[in-house]
Design an enzyme around this catalytic site. Structure first.
Site, PDB file in Angstrom:
ATOM      1  N   ASP A 189      25.831  63.947  42.958  1.00  0.00           N
ATOM      2  CA  ASP A 189      25.981  65.066  41.580  1.00  0.00           C
ATOM      3  C   ASP A 189      24.793  65.248  41.573  1.00  0.00           C
ATOM      4  O   ASP A 189      23.967  65.987  40.429  1.00  0.00           O
ATOM      5  CB  ASP A 189      25.885  64.123  40.514  1.00  0.00           C
ATOM      6  CG  ASP A 189      25.013  62.913  40.278  1.00  0.00           C
ATOM      7  OD1 ASP A 189      24.727  62.592  41.382  1.00  0.00           O
ATOM      8  OD2 ASP A 189      25.033  62.328  39.688  1.00  0.00           O
ATOM      9  N   GLU A 190      23.651  65.689  42.816  1.00  0.00           N
ATOM     10  CA  GLU A 190      22.513  66.303  43.019  1.00  0.00           C
ATOM     11  C   GLU A 190      22.252  67.192  43.717  1.00  0.00           C
ATOM     12  O   GLU A 190      22.911  67.000  44.879  1.00  0.00           O
ATOM     13  CB  GLU A 190      21.304  65.090  42.203  1.00  0.00           C
ATOM     14  CG  GLU A 190      21.196  64.534  40.952  1.00  0.00           C
ATOM     15  CD  GLU A 190      20.089  63.727  41.442  1.00  0.00           C
ATOM     16  OE1 GLU A 190      19.674  63.390  40.285  1.00  0.00           O
ATOM     17  OE2 GLU A 190      18.950  64.010  42.354  1.00  0.00           O
TER      18      GLU A 190
END
Length: 184
Positions: free
Chosen positions: A68-69
């Site tokens: 998610d990054e």
């Protein structure tokens, strides 16, 4: 003894629940929902987000950090898109929202560290979910972060070790002698 992999911001703030803990350690909260992780689905969505990033930057300017990054080097593209970093990030956020229905958060900085710290300490907190930190912001924003474990990659063990050598704040870490840090 199952592991909780994530908690909502509300549960973190109101009940002090950490992101990673054991279910048995959670407080009893009426109406709390326990969601089963769907990792393959998360990976599919992550791939779609990365695909959107690749609509804006070349693969060599994209570093996927986790599911998610990601880090995007926007510098080479600002002239191409005739905009500021904030304007380009807003375009990307808008595209992600339109195509996937997700709210994307962002940290902008002159290097990956400041971008990540800006994201974690400001960008994730409130709309427009963008934080831009420069070197000029270091004394007022970075050095004032407390406790030191709020800094990316400084966990309890590192914090304890730093405390043993007299470093308890980000300011003290930034001003510690190089020789001491290399030795330790």
């Amino acid at each position: 003894s199952s592991v909780v992999m994530s908690a909502t911001p509300y549960l973190k703030k109101k009940y002090g629940i950490p992101n990673v803990c054991r279910r048995r350690d959670l407080p009893i909260v009426p109406g709390m929902i326990y969601a089963v992780p769907r990792m393959s689905y998360y990976l599919q969505i992550s791939a779609k987000v990365v695909s959107i990033f690749l609509d804006y930057v070349a693969a060599e300017d994209l570093h996927v950090y986790s599911v998610d990054e990601s880090f995007l080097n926007l510098g080479p593209y600002l002239n191409l898109y005739h905009c500021s970093p904030e304007e380009l990030v807003k375009r990307i956020q808008k595209d992600i929202k339109k195509k996937l229905g997700l709210v994307a958060t962002a940290g902008i900085g002159p290097n990956m560290f400041l971008a990540k710290i800006a994201l974690d300490n400001e960008g994730k907190k409130k709309p427009p979910f963008i934080a831009h930190w420069n070197y000029e912001d270091v004394p007022s924003k970075l050095w004032t972060i407390s406790p030191i474990t709020k800094i990316w990659s400084i966990a309890a063990g590192t914090s304890s070790h730093l405390a043993r050598i007299g470093i308890r704040s980000v300011y003290e870490l930034a001003h510690a002698p190089d020789e001491l840090l290399q030795k330790e």
